[in-house]
Design an enzyme around this catalytic site. Structure first.
Site, mmCIF file in Angstrom:
data_model
loop_
_atom_site.group_PDB
_atom_site.id
_atom_site.type_symbol
_atom_site.label_atom_id
_atom_site.label_comp_id
_atom_site.label_asym_id
_atom_site.label_seq_id
_atom_site.Cartn_x
_atom_site.Cartn_y
_atom_site.Cartn_z
ATOM 1 N N ASP A 439 0.860 -1.172 0.000
ATOM 2 C CA ASP A 439 0.000 0.000 0.000
ATOM 3 C C ASP A 439 0.904 1.231 0.000
ATOM 4 O O ASP A 439 2.104 1.123 0.272
ATOM 5 C CB ASP A 439 -0.891 -0.057 1.251
ATOM 6 C CG ASP A 439 -1.771 1.159 1.386
ATOM 7 O OD1 ASP A 439 -2.258 1.655 0.358
ATOM 8 O OD2 ASP A 439 -1.976 1.619 2.524
ATOM 9 N N ASP A 751 -4.666 6.282 -4.604
ATOM 10 C CA ASP A 751 -4.404 7.652 -5.042
ATOM 11 C C ASP A 751 -4.452 7.770 -6.559
ATOM 12 O O ASP A 751 -4.375 6.776 -7.283
ATOM 13 C CB ASP A 751 -3.027 8.107 -4.551
ATOM 14 C CG ASP A 751 -3.114 8.686 -3.147
ATOM 15 O OD1 ASP A 751 -4.220 9.032 -2.728
ATOM 16 O OD2 ASP A 751 -2.069 8.790 -2.489
#
Length: 1199
Positions: A439, A751
């Site tokens: 992540d 993102d």
């Protein structure tokens, strides 16, 4: 955890593809996600408020008593034995023990044969019993807590285990919630309650829960006064999803919806609220906390699966040896069948004058004798399958875990968190990782957000920042002081130009947009303001020199906290929040906004909106969200409200988009902000739809998304924000070391693409010389074409699997330090040639978004993605949903034999962590969901470097050697017995005592194995960190492979021959009995295997010496004790043997001759074919031996 708040478990992403849904469902099943066991509208759970008898009339609901223990006094023995015998090896040894009880097969004493199995079963049973006893005590303590329950019109104390669904419960501040309750009223007139969910999900920040305005009139006085409390709640059936609650309520002839914000769950604590009153909807085992208490799916070590393969080979050897003995027995009996009446052991009948005269003796016929001989051989050779290996491995892994936990260099002082080993089954897998799936937010970065940039009405701000309480220009000093009347927990840097714009008395679009921009940041969120040290708001100007209040914000998302704090720094301070309204201090003037509805953030819409009514009675919808989802719902037309005002054109949109791209390239997390006025007709339509969707028990989230679309359209763009999330310390160095160690690091983030690329460059995941392959497709055909074009452009082609695999083997043999860039062994490629070949040496980086993955993660496109991705050095997945992360891990895991590791910090990383072979959780800012689902947990990403390169290398080397040594140790003993049986007419008699055979694995040779498995180190930690490529030994399986197994078995065969025949020939013409010879064989094999172990020990410490040589000493002591007992046939044998020099010389000769081939082979191999580890080890030794005055600084650091 990425930019996915609220319902982060939602797995859908934009795109219409039924096959995509099926694929997501397949991944969902694999990754052990929440059970969406939602009730259909026809079968809801009915809860009658304050009427538990009617609620439980059909006895369909459980009580509030919980049980986490496995056993009761009655069920412990049968249930525990049933669980233990799930291990096939235990069933094998049980069958051996049963066979030994039969008179024709009684090779060992009946009691002695049961000893090893009983020992293992008892040790495990004691451990399980102790753990369950602790669980019983914990359950008893939990069930006997007390809470106030409404009984006969009064709140009276009642133990938790007697609380039932439908009862009304009162909980006071700092008390724990006893069961899942719908809030009816709180001490706050607006119905707000603050809870801490640390016991449920590990998050320490406060959450806001609300009692519905329709029930907040139910005050404590009314209840105690005997006012009737009644109502009906229709809710979904119990399920594990802690992030959703679907229900509606009928109260005082009103019907209204209930959601997650109206329920407080068992295990949470009430904070900052004097009291709350609620009605129990789920109790006991049906509460969400208990439904989520199931353990994570167990994982199995890769090396252990290989060990089972070798155990199968040992079973084949065992069968062959037993068949040889049985066949030999049959041939011998056939050859001597005329002599059987006179042979002492095989005569057919008794020849006595007693009652047994002429009766059948021990001979059962040729066929049965062969069969009994086969079974007896299994009993004699039983330890060929090492039962002690299972316990040894558990103890070794426990010891390894202790030293990993106590490693001070993996202690994070900032969060005061130590390394955690949550799984003891896969320590050695840490030494064979080839793929790391990480992540980004909170894992590579700190997840401590700081507001950096903003674009408002097309103008960029944030280039020159100053501390918020710093004096600005003279003209604005008064406004700044007023704005600073609220003191934030941390300092916020502000842009002077933007502050001046907000404080100018202008009426233009830019000023209005700036005002609404920060008003949206302050209002559109779920953050809780906590105000302390407040004074009167009517302070004079002189009193404003000091802040009149201190404010802190608690929120579920660090992004929201950063944006609300930034709004406060610019003069828009959120100071109060209830379910019905919020209060914002706008530059000293309090402004109350009525909240008409809230659409929380979800991973489908990727935005959040709130409908508010202003004091002038106008209604607006304020929206913030990901720019990719926001720019699609902006107004298309050019608008101007007045001829004197500048028109709002598309230029603002394009300029804002360019600013957002600029922020992303700087590594900032971006959000777009927009709003619009709602007409009375739009408001009425939305309210009707919102109420209908909110009260629905079926597909509520889908209906609410549809309702949100009614108002989340034709928005006026106000601007966008750029929030910085800094890299954690040591991340670039850790990633570079992992890559040097032959691992591929893939980043899976929520993102946007530009932000992920910027972070990738800053952490050295991406390098300037890499060619970036970008896959952004909006359909299946487009994605297919993009993948095909990339493969053609960069020379990625399919190649024959077998030739590729042979080439890889050659590289492994000749170039130890060279790890191929392409994937290793592929399971699927045996059927379909899918290996790739890169025609040039240019490193590639694949960048792909979540929308493309919707279409690519299909059966026919997965293989294309697999070929392209495995040809790249780096893969960066952006805007991915939680289950897409699991799908990417599954893409590699299901098609290769390579070990995968996933590391993350948030709830959206759980599926990925559970899918990977090894899951690592980060104790970050977003709670402990990832930690609780992981196998290992740590405080910082940089510790992964030490975990893998040091502890992973050590553990793999130790456990690999441990398994091979256990196979060798038992096999040499069994083969020695085999040679003896061949020399005694295949009679399966033994020269060893029963106790010597049983003690061999349990006492004589077990302790050194455990000590070496825990403490041995082939290289120092400094050397392993300095030369990451040494980790590649695990990829090449240098410590455990099939070749090593067969070499070990060949060496075992030689050593067993030496151990048996040297004493046999030396004492052939002597007068010693067979028990004396058996005593010599026993001590010889113990000395041999311990010196064999000593030859391979790399790190000698005191405890290693004590275990190795002490084991030989203990063997002698045990033999002296056993030989001193008159009832045993070997009575006094050791005393006669030890007096002779021949005895000691025989042991020495056996040891030298048995180990000589091994010694020569090791010397030759290390001289002519040294491994990387051997070279590094010799360099370490040379550095230590070098005189101090000649040592360089580097040598001193590495020594």
């Amino acid at each position: 955890m990425e930019l996915q708040q609220g319902n982060s478990k939602t797995v859908s992403v934009p795109g219409d593809s039924s096959s995509a849904v099926n694929k997501s469902q397949r991944i969902r099943n694999k990754s052990v996600q929440f059970d969406d066991n939602y009730v259909s509208g026809e079968n809801p759970r009915l809860i009658y408020v304050n009427d538990p008898r009617k609620t439980n009339d059909k006895y369909e609901f459980t009580g509030n008593e919980i049980t986490t223990s496995k056993y009761t006094v009655i069920s412990f023995l049968p249930k525990n034995l049933f669980i233990q015998f799930h291990r096939v090896a235990y069933l094998y040894f049980l069958a051996i023990a049963v066979l030994n009880q039969l008179p024709p097969l009684a090779v060992f004493g009946r009691t002695v044969s049961l000893f090893p199995l009983l020992f293992v079963l008892c040790v495990t049973a004691v451990k399980d019993g102790y753990e369950d006893w602790r669980r019983h005590n914990s359950d008893r303590k939990e069930n006997n807590h007390e809470s106030l329950v409404l009984q006969s019109g009064q709140f009276q104390m009642k133990v938790w285990k007697k609380i039932r669904a439908g009862e009304v419960v009162r909980v006071r501040v700092n008390e724990t919630i006893p069961c899942d309750m719908v809030l009816l009223a709180t001490s706050d007139p607006s119905g707000v309650a603050y809870i801490q969910t640390m016991n449920l999900d590990g998050e320490s920040n406060l959450k806001t829960r609300y009692a519905r305005q329709e029930t907040t009139t139910l005050s404590l006085f009314d209840v105690n006064g005997g006012t009737a409390v009644s109502g009906l709640i229709r809710c979904e059936q119990p399920n594990r999803n802690i992030y959703e609650f679907t229900a509606n309520m009928e109260f005082n002839r009103q019907k209204f919806p209930l959601s997650q914000s109206n329920i407080i769950l068992r295990g949470c604590q009430l904070k900052n609220t004097e009291w709350v009153i609620g009605v129990v909807v789920y109790a006991g085992q049906e509460t969400k906390a208990m439904l989520n208490s199931a353990a994570s799916p167990s994982k199995r070590s890769r090396l252990e699966s290989y060990m089972n393969r070798e155990t199968l080979w040992l079973s084949v050897f065992l069968f062959v040896m037993c068949a040889v003995v049985a066949t030999g027995m049959g041939l011998w009996l056939e050859r001597h069948k005329k002599q059987l009446d006179t042979l002492p052991y095989y005569r057919k009948i008794y020849f006595t004058n007693g009652s047994n005269n002429r009766k059948t003796y021990k001979f059962y016929g040729l066929v049965m004798e062969i069969f009994f001989s086969f079974l007896s051989s299994i009993i004699v050779f039983q330890i060929m399958i090492p039962i002690s290996l299972y316990i040894t491995m558990e103890l070794v892994r426990l010891g390894q875990s202790y030293f990993m936990i106590e490693d001070k260099q993996m202690y994070d002082s900032s969060s005061d968190s130590r390394f955690q080993c949550r799984s003891l089954n896969i320590n050695e897998d840490l030494g064979q990782i080839r793929y790391v799936f990480s992540d980004k937010t909170g894992t590579l970065t700190q997840n401590k957000m700081e507001f950096r940039r903003a674009t408002v009405y097309g103008k960029n701000y944030g280039n020159s920042l100053h501390v918020a309480d710093q004096s600005l220009e003279e003209a604005s000093i008064t406004e700044v002081v007023e704005r600073n009347r609220w003191k934030l927990k941390s300092e916020i840097n502000v842009d002077i130009e933007l502050v001046e714009l907000l404080h100018k008395d202008l009426a233009g679009n830019e000023r209005i947009a700036a005002h609404e921009f920060f008003l949206t940041l302050a209002a559109c969120n779920t953050v809780i303001p906590i105000v302390t040290q407040c004074s009167s708001s009517s302070s004079t100007m002189s009193e404003l020199d000091e802040p009149v209040g201190s404010i802190d914000y608690q929120g579920e998302s660090p992004d929201e906290q950063a944006l609300v704090s930034a709004a406060s720094a610019y003069g828009y301070t959120l100071i109060e929040r209830t379910s019905g309204h919020i209060v914002i201090d706008v530059n000293g003037e309090k402004q109350r906004l009525d909240v008409l509805g809230l659409h929380e953030f979800d991973s489908v819409r990727k935005r959040m909106s709130v409908v508010v009514r202003y004091p002038d009675n106008s209604v607006k919808v304020l929206v913030k969200g990901a720019d990719t989802s926001m720019f699609n719902i902006l107004a298309k037309e050019v608008r101007k409200s007045d001829q004197n005002e500048d028109p709002v054109t598309d230029d603002v949109r394009y300029i804002t988009q360019s600013h957002v791209t600029e922020y992303s390239l700087q590594g900032l997390r971006t959000l777009a902000v927009a709003s619009r006025n709602l007409t009375d007709e739009e408001l009425e339509e939305w309210q009707c739809s919102y109420k209908e969707a909110g009260t629905s028990l079926t597909d509520r989230s889908t209906k609410l998304r549809h309702t949100a679309s009614l108002i989340e359209c034709d928005l006026n763009l106000l601007g966008a924000t750029g929030v910085e999330d800094k890299l954690q310390d040591g991340v670039p160095e850790a990633i570079e070391s992992l890559r040097q160690a032959g691992m591929k690091v893939w980043v899976l983030t929520g993102d946007k693409q530009e932000t992920a690329i910027s972070i990738g460059l800053s952490c050295k995941l991406l390098t300037p010389e890499m060619h970036q392959i970008v896959i952004n497709g909006n359909s299946e055909n487009e994605c297919r074409n993009l993948l095909a074009e990339a493969r053609i452009k960069y020379g990625v082609k399919t190649a024959d699997y077998r030739s590729k695999n042979l080439k890889r083997k050659k590289n492994v043999e000749n170039e130890y330090l060279e790890i191929p860039d392409d994937i290793t062994t592929s399971k699927a490629s045996e059927r379909h040639p899918v290996k790739v070949s890169i025609l040039n040496n240019t490193p590639l980086a694949l960048i792909i978004d979540g929308n493309s993955l919707v279409y690519i993660l299909e059966k026919d496109l997965e293989i294309d993605l697999f070929e392209l991705a495995t040809a790249c050095k780096v893969v960066l997945c952006c805007r991915v949903a939680p289950l897409q992360k699991a799908g990417i891990v599954d893409l590699i895991k299901s098609r290769t034999d390579d070990m995968t590791l996933a590391i993350g910090d948030g709830a959206n990383d759980v599926s990925m962590i559970q899918m990977a072979d090894v899951g690592v959780g980060i104790s970050g800012q977003e709670g402990r969901q990832a930690v609780m689902a992981s196998d290992f947990a740590m405080g910082q990403f940089r510790f992964l470097k030490r975990l893998l390169l040091v502890h992973g290398h050590w553990n793999y080397h130790r456990v690999g050697y441990l398994v091979l040594y256990n196979f060798y140790r038992n096999a040499v003993f069994v083969l020695m017995l085999f040679w003896y049986i061949l020399s005694t007419a295949f009679s399966t008699t033994s020269a060893l005592t029963d106790w010597s055979s049983m003690f061999y694995s349990v006492i004589y040779t077990s302790v050194p194995t455990i000590v070496v498995g825990i403490l041995d180190k082939n290289l120092s930690h400094k050397t392993l960190l300095k030369f990451p490529k040494l980790y590649c030994a695990g990829h090449r399986q240098e410590s455990y492979n099939m070749q090593l197994f067969w070499l070990t078995m060949a060496d075992t065969l030689w050593q067993s021959l030496v151990v048996f025949y040297i004493p046999f020939f030396i004492y052939k013409d002597s007068s010693i009995d067979i028990w004396s010879l058996g005593s010599l064989w026993t001590i010889s094999v113990v000395v041999l295997v311990n010196i064999h172990l000593a030859m391979d020990i790399q790190r000698w410490v005191f405890i290693t010496h004590a275990a190795t040589w002490g084991s030989i000493l203990i063997t002698y002591i045990c033999m002296v004790i056993v030989d001193s007992i008159p009832v045993f046939p070997n009575y006094w044998t050791i005393y006669h043997l030890a007096r002779s020099a021949t005895y000691w010389l025989t042991i020495l000769l056996i040891t030298v001759l048995a180990l000589l081939p091994r010694f020569i082979f090791k010397v030759m191999y290390q001289i002519f074919w040294p491994s990387d580890i051997q070279i590094a080890r010799e360099a370490e030794i040379l550095r230590r031996r070098r005189p101090k005055h000649l040592k360089t600084k580097v040598d001193k650091e590495s020594s």
